[in-house]
Design a protein around this motif. Sequence first.
Motif, PDB file in Angstrom:
ATOM      1  N   TYR A  53       0.820  -1.210   0.000  1.00  0.00           N
ATOM      2  CA  TYR A  53       0.000   0.000   0.000  1.00  0.00           C
ATOM      3  C   TYR A  53       0.855   1.260   0.000  1.00  0.00           C
ATOM      4  O   TYR A  53       0.461   2.281  -0.570  1.00  0.00           O
ATOM      5  CB  TYR A  53      -0.934   0.024   1.217  1.00  0.00           C
ATOM      6  CG  TYR A  53      -2.037  -1.009   1.199  1.00  0.00           C
ATOM      7  CD1 TYR A  53      -2.350  -1.733   0.040  1.00  0.00           C
ATOM      8  CD2 TYR A  53      -2.786  -1.271   2.347  1.00  0.00           C
ATOM      9  CE1 TYR A  53      -3.362  -2.684   0.029  1.00  0.00           C
ATOM     10  CE2 TYR A  53      -3.803  -2.219   2.341  1.00  0.00           C
ATOM     11  CZ  TYR A  53      -4.089  -2.926   1.193  1.00  0.00           C
ATOM     12  OH  TYR A  53      -5.090  -3.862   1.189  1.00  0.00           O
ATOM     13  N   LEU A  54       2.017   1.199   0.620  1.00  0.00           N
ATOM     14  CA  LEU A  54       2.922   2.361   0.654  1.00  0.00           C
ATOM     15  C   LEU A  54       3.334   2.787  -0.748  1.00  0.00           C
ATOM     16  O   LEU A  54       3.588   3.966  -1.011  1.00  0.00           O
ATOM     17  CB  LEU A  54       4.161   2.023   1.489  1.00  0.00           C
ATOM     18  CG  LEU A  54       5.214   3.122   1.661  1.00  0.00           C
ATOM     19  CD1 LEU A  54       4.658   4.299   2.455  1.00  0.00           C
ATOM     20  CD2 LEU A  54       6.464   2.573   2.345  1.00  0.00           C
ATOM     21  N   ASN A  55       3.390   1.822  -1.670  1.00  0.00           N
ATOM     22  CA  ASN A  55       3.854   2.102  -3.038  1.00  0.00           C
ATOM     23  C   ASN A  55       2.793   2.735  -3.930  1.00  0.00           C
ATOM     24  O   ASN A  55       3.122   3.213  -5.027  1.00  0.00           O
ATOM     25  CB  ASN A  55       4.287   0.792  -3.718  1.00  0.00           C
ATOM     26  CG  ASN A  55       5.399   0.105  -2.990  1.00  0.00           C
ATOM     27  OD1 ASN A  55       6.269   0.761  -2.441  1.00  0.00           O
ATOM     28  ND2 ASN A  55       5.364  -1.215  -2.981  1.00  0.00           N
ATOM     29  N   LYS A  56       1.543   2.716  -3.504  1.00  0.00           N
ATOM     30  CA  LYS A  56       0.470   3.104  -4.413  1.00  0.00           C
ATOM     31  C   LYS A  56       0.611   4.529  -4.963  1.00  0.00           C
ATOM     32  O   LYS A  56       0.315   4.758  -6.151  1.00  0.00           O
ATOM     33  CB  LYS A  56      -0.894   2.913  -3.739  1.00  0.00           C
ATOM     34  CG  LYS A  56      -1.221   1.443  -3.433  1.00  0.00           C
ATOM     35  CD  LYS A  56      -1.053   0.551  -4.660  1.00  0.00           C
ATOM     36  CE  LYS A  56      -1.247  -0.908  -4.327  1.00  0.00           C
ATOM     37  NZ  LYS A  56      -0.905  -1.788  -5.475  1.00  0.00           N
ATOM     38  N   PRO A  57       1.059   5.518  -4.173  1.00  0.00           N
ATOM     39  CA  PRO A  57       1.259   6.852  -4.773  1.00  0.00           C
ATOM     40  C   PRO A  57       2.307   6.857  -5.889  1.00  0.00           C
ATOM     41  O   PRO A  57       2.164   7.588  -6.871  1.00  0.00           O
ATOM     42  CB  PRO A  57       1.713   7.717  -3.584  1.00  0.00           C
ATOM     43  CG  PRO A  57       1.124   7.034  -2.393  1.00  0.00           C
ATOM     44  CD  PRO A  57       1.203   5.567  -2.702  1.00  0.00           C
ATOM     45  N   LEU A  58       3.351   6.025  -5.747  1.00  0.00           N
ATOM     46  CA  LEU A  58       4.367   5.938  -6.806  1.00  0.00           C
ATOM     47  C   LEU A  58       3.746   5.408  -8.101  1.00  0.00           C
ATOM     48  O   LEU A  58       4.039   5.918  -9.190  1.00  0.00           O
ATOM     49  CB  LEU A  58       5.509   5.015  -6.378  1.00  0.00           C
ATOM     50  CG  LEU A  58       6.551   5.572  -5.412  1.00  0.00           C
ATOM     51  CD1 LEU A  58       7.511   4.469  -4.983  1.00  0.00           C
ATOM     52  CD2 LEU A  58       7.317   6.723  -6.043  1.00  0.00           C
ATOM     53  N   ILE A  59       2.909   4.406  -7.953  1.00  0.00           N
ATOM     54  CA  ILE A  59       2.268   3.833  -9.131  1.00  0.00           C
ATOM     55  C   ILE A  59       1.278   4.834  -9.733  1.00  0.00           C
ATOM     56  O   ILE A  59       1.216   5.019 -10.950  1.00  0.00           O
ATOM     57  CB  ILE A  59       1.554   2.512  -8.759  1.00  0.00           C
ATOM     58  CG1 ILE A  59       2.569   1.492  -8.202  1.00  0.00           C
ATOM     59  CG2 ILE A  59       0.818   1.939  -9.956  1.00  0.00           C
ATOM     60  CD1 ILE A  59       3.732   1.172  -9.125  1.00  0.00           C
ATOM     61  N   ALA A  60       0.509   5.497  -8.867  1.00  0.00           N
ATOM     62  CA  ALA A  60      -0.507   6.446  -9.343  1.00  0.00           C
ATOM     63  C   ALA A  60       0.111   7.629 -10.084  1.00  0.00           C
ATOM     64  O   ALA A  60      -0.472   8.166 -11.025  1.00  0.00           O
ATOM     65  CB  ALA A  60      -1.347   6.947  -8.173  1.00  0.00           C
ATOM     66  N   THR A  61       1.311   8.049  -9.654  1.00  0.00           N
ATOM     67  CA  THR A  61       1.984   9.178 -10.313  1.00  0.00           C
ATOM     68  C   THR A  61       2.909   8.719 -11.435  1.00  0.00           C
ATOM     69  O   THR A  61       3.708   9.510 -11.947  1.00  0.00           O
ATOM     70  CB  THR A  61       2.791  10.003  -9.291  1.00  0.00           C
ATOM     71  OG1 THR A  61       3.681   9.136  -8.567  1.00  0.00           O
ATOM     72  CG2 THR A  61       1.874  10.704  -8.303  1.00  0.00           C
ATOM     73  N   GLU A  62       2.812   7.424 -11.771  1.00  0.00           N
ATOM     74  CA  GLU A  62       3.569   6.842 -12.896  1.00  0.00           C
ATOM     75  C   GLU A  62       5.076   7.025 -12.732  1.00  0.00           C
ATOM     76  O   GLU A  62       5.797   7.374 -13.671  1.00  0.00           O
ATOM     77  CB  GLU A  62       3.084   7.432 -14.225  1.00  0.00           C
ATOM     78  CG  GLU A  62       1.602   7.151 -14.491  1.00  0.00           C
ATOM     79  CD  GLU A  62       1.149   7.601 -15.870  1.00  0.00           C
ATOM     80  OE1 GLU A  62       1.666   8.612 -16.365  1.00  0.00           O
ATOM     81  OE2 GLU A  62       0.270   6.929 -16.432  1.00  0.00           O
ATOM     82  N   ALA A  63       5.550   6.751 -11.506  1.00  0.00           N
ATOM     83  CA  ALA A  63       6.982   6.885 -11.223  1.00  0.00           C
ATOM     84  C   ALA A  63       7.830   5.946 -12.069  1.00  0.00           C
ATOM     85  O   ALA A  63       8.973   6.255 -12.405  1.00  0.00           O
ATOM     86  CB  ALA A  63       7.243   6.615  -9.738  1.00  0.00           C
ATOM     87  N   LEU A  64       7.255   4.792 -12.443  1.00  0.00           N
ATOM     88  CA  LEU A  64       8.022   3.842 -13.256  1.00  0.00           C
ATOM     89  C   LEU A  64       8.381   4.422 -14.617  1.00  0.00           C
ATOM     90  O   LEU A  64       9.434   4.117 -15.178  1.00  0.00           O
ATOM     91  CB  LEU A  64       7.229   2.543 -13.438  1.00  0.00           C
ATOM     92  CG  LEU A  64       7.239   1.593 -12.233  1.00  0.00           C
ATOM     93  CD1 LEU A  64       6.169   0.541 -12.383  1.00  0.00           C
ATOM     94  CD2 LEU A  64       8.609   0.945 -12.079  1.00  0.00           C
TER      95      LEU A  64
END
Length: 398
Positions: free
Chosen positions: A143-154
């Motif tokens: 769950y901690l990673n979800k903002p990274l995924i939502a902001t397309e950090a990859l």
Amino acid sequence: MKINSLQPHFKDSQHFKDFWEKGNGKQLTELSGAEVNFKEFDKFSSYFYHVDEIGDEVVKDVYFTKKFHEASREIENYIRNGVLENHNVPESVKKLFAQTQKIPDWLDYDLLKSGAELCMRSSLDSLISLRDYCLIGGYDYAYLNKPLIATEALKKGAVKRLSETLNFWVNVTRYNALEIHKKGYEFAIKTRLIHSYARLSIKKHYKGWDTENWGEPINSWDMMATYIGFSLVFLHSLKKLGNIISIEEEKGLFHLWKYVGYLLGIPENLLPNDKKQATEYFYLWTSVQPPSDKDSVLLAHSLLNESLENPILKYKFQRKNLRYLHICCTWFLLDDEVCKRLEIPNVSNKKMFPYTKWMINCIYDKLISRQARINRGNKDQMKVLNDYLNITQNSNFH
């Protein structure tokens, strides 16, 4: 949704038990003398739905009312020169700088100095710890990673993300960096507003955000856990790598990150004073985090492959060797179960480099003076940072 509905959903899960009963969590408890239980869960759990409202208001009043570069220039001017009462600026801006320029009663500049010196004298071990324990270990909390995924950090790529994290960490951990208007203070304020900008953007554009399970985007409880990574987890990693740390340095490390957290808008009662508090706080937070998911694996592999993509090293064999060394350190610093969940490659002779490093550190600490190690460590860290900045600020690099 009722805020008080949050429960420690994963406290009976295998990944939680493994971590706290036989893994790094058990080591943290033994290292700190913490008494872990759920007596204070309700005291902390509401912060899963709490955010930095001051930072959010500044973003709405400044960044959302003009072009981004104009807003950034305006905020930089306030950071470097201050805000006068008679300035024609939004009340939210005045409120932000009134808070961040008010020196808390508990602040001890001698402890800030000791914390900065530990970060510097640990040299490249600091960077190994940040990358191969704090960052990649954090990816195991889905769950901690979800903002990274939502902001397309990859899509931005691991080189850029690593460069930004390194730039922040180095600049807040130098001598006097956190004094008002200085560079570390500036990085803290800018990072705070980046968090608010990202949070508001996620809430506006990411329709699939699951607030009940994931909390608010970049919420105060997740922020607490992240900055415990920079203090408690970082300390544990340095010790694993054979660094001898004095009581004063340890106190300084926690004090430094408590003040950085204060500048970032994390509520003061979430900021631990020492390793015992940090471990007890961290225990509660981990009980609402499921283990790695497919996004976790993608983030972990993006970080591992950063060594292959980064052109700082000229030759391919150098990059492959650096990736191998980081994989070895990841297996050494993280629990085997975590590495398996993140699908970290199982390489040969993976203990050789970390154990060699451990032995060298034990000898180095006894032979070289503390001040010489601080100077050398600062120089080495600045070189790595400058190498990254030279790469990422080159417009031809993507």
